[in-house]
Design a protein around this motif. Structure first.
Motif, PDB file in Angstrom:
ATOM      1  N   LYS A 156       0.850  -1.183   0.000  1.00  0.00           N
ATOM      2  CA  LYS A 156       0.000   0.000   0.000  1.00  0.00           C
ATOM      3  C   LYS A 156       0.888   1.236   0.000  1.00  0.00           C
ATOM      4  O   LYS A 156       1.939   1.257   0.635  1.00  0.00           O
ATOM      5  CB  LYS A 156      -0.880   0.024   1.248  1.00  0.00           C
ATOM      6  CG  LYS A 156      -1.976  -1.010   1.252  1.00  0.00           C
ATOM      7  CD  LYS A 156      -3.093  -0.681   0.275  1.00  0.00           C
ATOM      8  CE  LYS A 156      -3.901   0.517   0.718  1.00  0.00           C
ATOM      9  NZ  LYS A 156      -5.045   0.794  -0.191  1.00  0.00           N
ATOM     10  N   GLY A 157       0.450   2.255  -0.722  1.00  0.00           N
ATOM     11  CA  GLY A 157       1.174   3.514  -0.733  1.00  0.00           C
ATOM     12  C   GLY A 157       0.608   4.484   0.280  1.00  0.00           C
ATOM     13  O   GLY A 157      -0.611   4.552   0.473  1.00  0.00           O
ATOM     14  N   TYR A 158       1.483   5.215   0.952  1.00  0.00           N
ATOM     15  CA  TYR A 158       1.074   6.177   1.970  1.00  0.00           C
ATOM     16  C   TYR A 158       1.845   7.484   1.778  1.00  0.00           C
ATOM     17  O   TYR A 158       2.966   7.494   1.249  1.00  0.00           O
ATOM     18  CB  TYR A 158       1.361   5.656   3.377  1.00  0.00           C
ATOM     19  CG  TYR A 158       0.605   4.408   3.759  1.00  0.00           C
ATOM     20  CD1 TYR A 158      -0.636   4.483   4.387  1.00  0.00           C
ATOM     21  CD2 TYR A 158       1.130   3.154   3.494  1.00  0.00           C
ATOM     22  CE1 TYR A 158      -1.326   3.336   4.742  1.00  0.00           C
ATOM     23  CE2 TYR A 158       0.440   1.997   3.835  1.00  0.00           C
ATOM     24  CZ  TYR A 158      -0.788   2.097   4.455  1.00  0.00           C
ATOM     25  OH  TYR A 158      -1.466   0.959   4.797  1.00  0.00           O
ATOM     26  N   ILE A 159       1.243   8.570   2.246  1.00  0.00           N
ATOM     27  CA  ILE A 159       1.931   9.865   2.300  1.00  0.00           C
ATOM     28  C   ILE A 159       1.701  10.444   3.682  1.00  0.00           C
ATOM     29  O   ILE A 159       0.554  10.677   4.088  1.00  0.00           O
ATOM     30  CB  ILE A 159       1.435  10.832   1.219  1.00  0.00           C
ATOM     31  CG1 ILE A 159       1.663  10.232  -0.174  1.00  0.00           C
ATOM     32  CG2 ILE A 159       2.158  12.171   1.338  1.00  0.00           C
ATOM     33  CD1 ILE A 159       1.048  11.029  -1.288  1.00  0.00           C
ATOM     34  N   ASN A 160       2.778  10.645   4.417  1.00  0.00           N
ATOM     35  CA  ASN A 160       2.699  11.220   5.761  1.00  0.00           C
ATOM     36  C   ASN A 160       3.007  12.708   5.716  1.00  0.00           C
ATOM     37  O   ASN A 160       3.889  13.142   4.965  1.00  0.00           O
ATOM     38  CB  ASN A 160       3.704  10.547   6.697  1.00  0.00           C
ATOM     39  CG  ASN A 160       3.305   9.135   7.066  1.00  0.00           C
ATOM     40  OD1 ASN A 160       2.273   8.626   6.631  1.00  0.00           O
ATOM     41  ND2 ASN A 160       4.128   8.481   7.872  1.00  0.00           N
ATOM     42  N   THR A 161       2.303  13.473   6.536  1.00  0.00           N
ATOM     43  CA  THR A 161       2.563  14.902   6.684  1.00  0.00           C
ATOM     44  C   THR A 161       3.118  15.164   8.079  1.00  0.00           C
ATOM     45  O   THR A 161       2.554  14.685   9.071  1.00  0.00           O
ATOM     46  CB  THR A 161       1.275  15.721   6.498  1.00  0.00           C
ATOM     47  OG1 THR A 161       0.678  15.386   5.245  1.00  0.00           O
ATOM     48  CG2 THR A 161       1.583  17.213   6.529  1.00  0.00           C
ATOM     49  N   TYR A 162       4.218  15.904   8.161  1.00  0.00           N
ATOM     50  CA  TYR A 162       4.864  16.229   9.429  1.00  0.00           C
ATOM     51  C   TYR A 162       5.036  17.727   9.547  1.00  0.00           C
ATOM     52  O   TYR A 162       5.089  18.448   8.540  1.00  0.00           O
ATOM     53  CB  TYR A 162       6.262  15.602   9.501  1.00  0.00           C
ATOM     54  CG  TYR A 162       6.312  14.105   9.374  1.00  0.00           C
ATOM     55  CD1 TYR A 162       6.368  13.289  10.501  1.00  0.00           C
ATOM     56  CD2 TYR A 162       6.332  13.491   8.126  1.00  0.00           C
ATOM     57  CE1 TYR A 162       6.443  11.911  10.384  1.00  0.00           C
ATOM     58  CE2 TYR A 162       6.400  12.116   8.004  1.00  0.00           C
ATOM     59  CZ  TYR A 162       6.454  11.333   9.132  1.00  0.00           C
ATOM     60  OH  TYR A 162       6.508   9.970   9.015  1.00  0.00           O
ATOM     61  N   ASP A 163       5.160  18.214  10.780  1.00  0.00           N
ATOM     62  CA  ASP A 163       5.635  19.581  10.949  1.00  0.00           C
ATOM     63  C   ASP A 163       7.161  19.563  10.955  1.00  0.00           C
ATOM     64  O   ASP A 163       7.784  18.503  10.902  1.00  0.00           O
ATOM     65  CB  ASP A 163       5.057  20.234  12.208  1.00  0.00           C
ATOM     66  CG  ASP A 163       5.444  19.520  13.500  1.00  0.00           C
ATOM     67  OD1 ASP A 163       6.472  18.810  13.530  1.00  0.00           O
ATOM     68  OD2 ASP A 163       4.718  19.676  14.499  1.00  0.00           O
ATOM     69  N   PHE A 164       7.754  20.732  11.006  1.00  0.00           N
ATOM     70  CA  PHE A 164       9.213  20.804  10.905  1.00  0.00           C
ATOM     71  C   PHE A 164       9.918  20.281  12.161  1.00  0.00           C
ATOM     72  O   PHE A 164      11.133  20.129  12.159  1.00  0.00           O
ATOM     73  CB  PHE A 164       9.653  22.236  10.613  1.00  0.00           C
ATOM     74  CG  PHE A 164       9.646  22.583   9.141  1.00  0.00           C
ATOM     75  CD1 PHE A 164       9.106  21.724   8.210  1.00  0.00           C
ATOM     76  CD2 PHE A 164      10.188  23.775   8.695  1.00  0.00           C
ATOM     77  CE1 PHE A 164       9.105  22.035   6.857  1.00  0.00           C
ATOM     78  CE2 PHE A 164      10.196  24.105   7.348  1.00  0.00           C
ATOM     79  CZ  PHE A 164       9.649  23.232   6.432  1.00  0.00           C
ATOM     80  N   SER A 165       9.160  20.001  13.219  1.00  0.00           N
ATOM     81  CA  SER A 165       9.759  19.432  14.423  1.00  0.00           C
ATOM     82  C   SER A 165       9.770  17.906  14.402  1.00  0.00           C
ATOM     83  O   SER A 165      10.296  17.266  15.308  1.00  0.00           O
ATOM     84  CB  SER A 165       9.001  19.910  15.672  1.00  0.00           C
ATOM     85  OG  SER A 165       9.104  21.310  15.805  1.00  0.00           O
ATOM     86  N   GLY A 166       9.167  17.316  13.375  1.00  0.00           N
ATOM     87  CA  GLY A 166       9.158  15.866  13.248  1.00  0.00           C
ATOM     88  C   GLY A 166       7.896  15.200  13.741  1.00  0.00           C
ATOM     89  O   GLY A 166       7.832  13.972  13.805  1.00  0.00           O
ATOM     90  N   ASN A 167       6.858  15.975  14.097  1.00  0.00           N
ATOM     91  CA  ASN A 167       5.607  15.395  14.593  1.00  0.00           C
ATOM     92  C   ASN A 167       4.707  14.992  13.432  1.00  0.00           C
ATOM     93  O   ASN A 167       4.490  15.785  12.502  1.00  0.00           O
ATOM     94  CB  ASN A 167       4.873  16.401  15.478  1.00  0.00           C
ATOM     95  CG  ASN A 167       5.692  16.808  16.686  1.00  0.00           C
ATOM     96  OD1 ASN A 167       6.167  15.975  17.432  1.00  0.00           O
ATOM     97  ND2 ASN A 167       5.872  18.111  16.868  1.00  0.00           N
ATOM     98  N   LEU A 168       4.163  13.768  13.483  1.00  0.00           N
ATOM     99  CA  LEU A 168       3.247  13.294  12.459  1.00  0.00           C
ATOM    100  C   LEU A 168       1.903  14.004  12.606  1.00  0.00           C
ATOM    101  O   LEU A 168       1.291  13.971  13.662  1.00  0.00           O
ATOM    102  CB  LEU A 168       3.056  11.776  12.582  1.00  0.00           C
ATOM    103  CG  LEU A 168       2.091  11.133  11.591  1.00  0.00           C
ATOM    104  CD1 LEU A 168       2.616  11.259  10.165  1.00  0.00           C
ATOM    105  CD2 LEU A 168       1.855   9.669  11.944  1.00  0.00           C
TER     106      LEU A 168
END
Length: 204
Positions: free
Chosen positions: A89-101
């Motif tokens: 399965k393909g996924y795309i994760n979004t994070y802030d610049f501090s590394g939080n999902l």
């Protein structure tokens, strides 16, 4: 060591996503002074070799990582029953610049279902934080809203073929630029396609 994505913020700060030893976002002043870095982890936990593409939203300080994750089904077998096969399965994760999902988008198909879109081969972020996904195996362009809703799907047959694109970028007018090989009478040079929001090639 292995830069995946690069951006310059409105302030002039330079952002470089590096996958040389783990996944880190390194930030510099435009004079070269090192400001620091954040480390990112993919969820579900996979190795960095599963990482496919990355993009940086420099305006809203967001980072996007696309990857594939193998899902296996474990079933109690019964007479006449079949356990679903393992699939990617393909996924795309979004994070802030501090590394939080912050969020996760799951591709609509999987590798066990032919002709579905499941590979986020390249990704790009628009001016309104819309997400463009280039799926090379399925020859599709997918457009997601900032909330992760699939809003459009354009087959590559509308404008040619997606041939191992090296990079994609979307401008403020939502036109997409794809850097890839384009073959013609003179050979197969590296080119840039400008694809309009309605899925037509405006220029090469």
């Amino acid at each position: 060591r292995v830069p995946l994505a690069f951006a310059v913020e409105p302030s002039g700060t330079v952002d470089v996503l590096d996958s040389g030893s783990g996944i880190t976002l390194k930030r510099f002043l435009n004079t070269g002074y090192f400001l620091g870095q954040a480390t990112y982890s993919l969820w579900p936990t996979v190795s960095t070799t599963s990482l496919i593409s990355a993009a940086i939203d420099k305006t809203n300080a967001r980072l996007y990582l696309s990857y594939q994750y193998q899902r296996s089904s474990y079933c109690l077998q019964c007479l006449g029953c079949a356990c679903p096969t393992s699939n990617n399965k393909g996924y795309i994760n979004t994070y802030d610049f501090s590394g939080n999902l912050l969020s996760q988008v799951e591709m609509p198909g999987n590798s066990a279902t032919p002709n579905t879109c499941f590979t986020p081969s390249k990704i790009a972020i628009g001016a309104q934080s819309e997400l463009i996904v280039v799926d090379v195996p399925c020859q599709q362009l997918l457009r997601y809203s900032v909330t992760g809703t699939l809003e459009g799907q354009t087959p590559a047959s509308r404008f040619g073929n997606l041939v191992n694109p090296r990079g994609v970028w979307i401008d403020p007018d939502s036109s997409l630029y794809v850097n890839q090989t384009v073959c013609g009478p003179a050979g197969c040079p590296q080119s840039v396609l400008k694809i309009t929001p309605d899925g037509n090639v405006q220029t090469t």
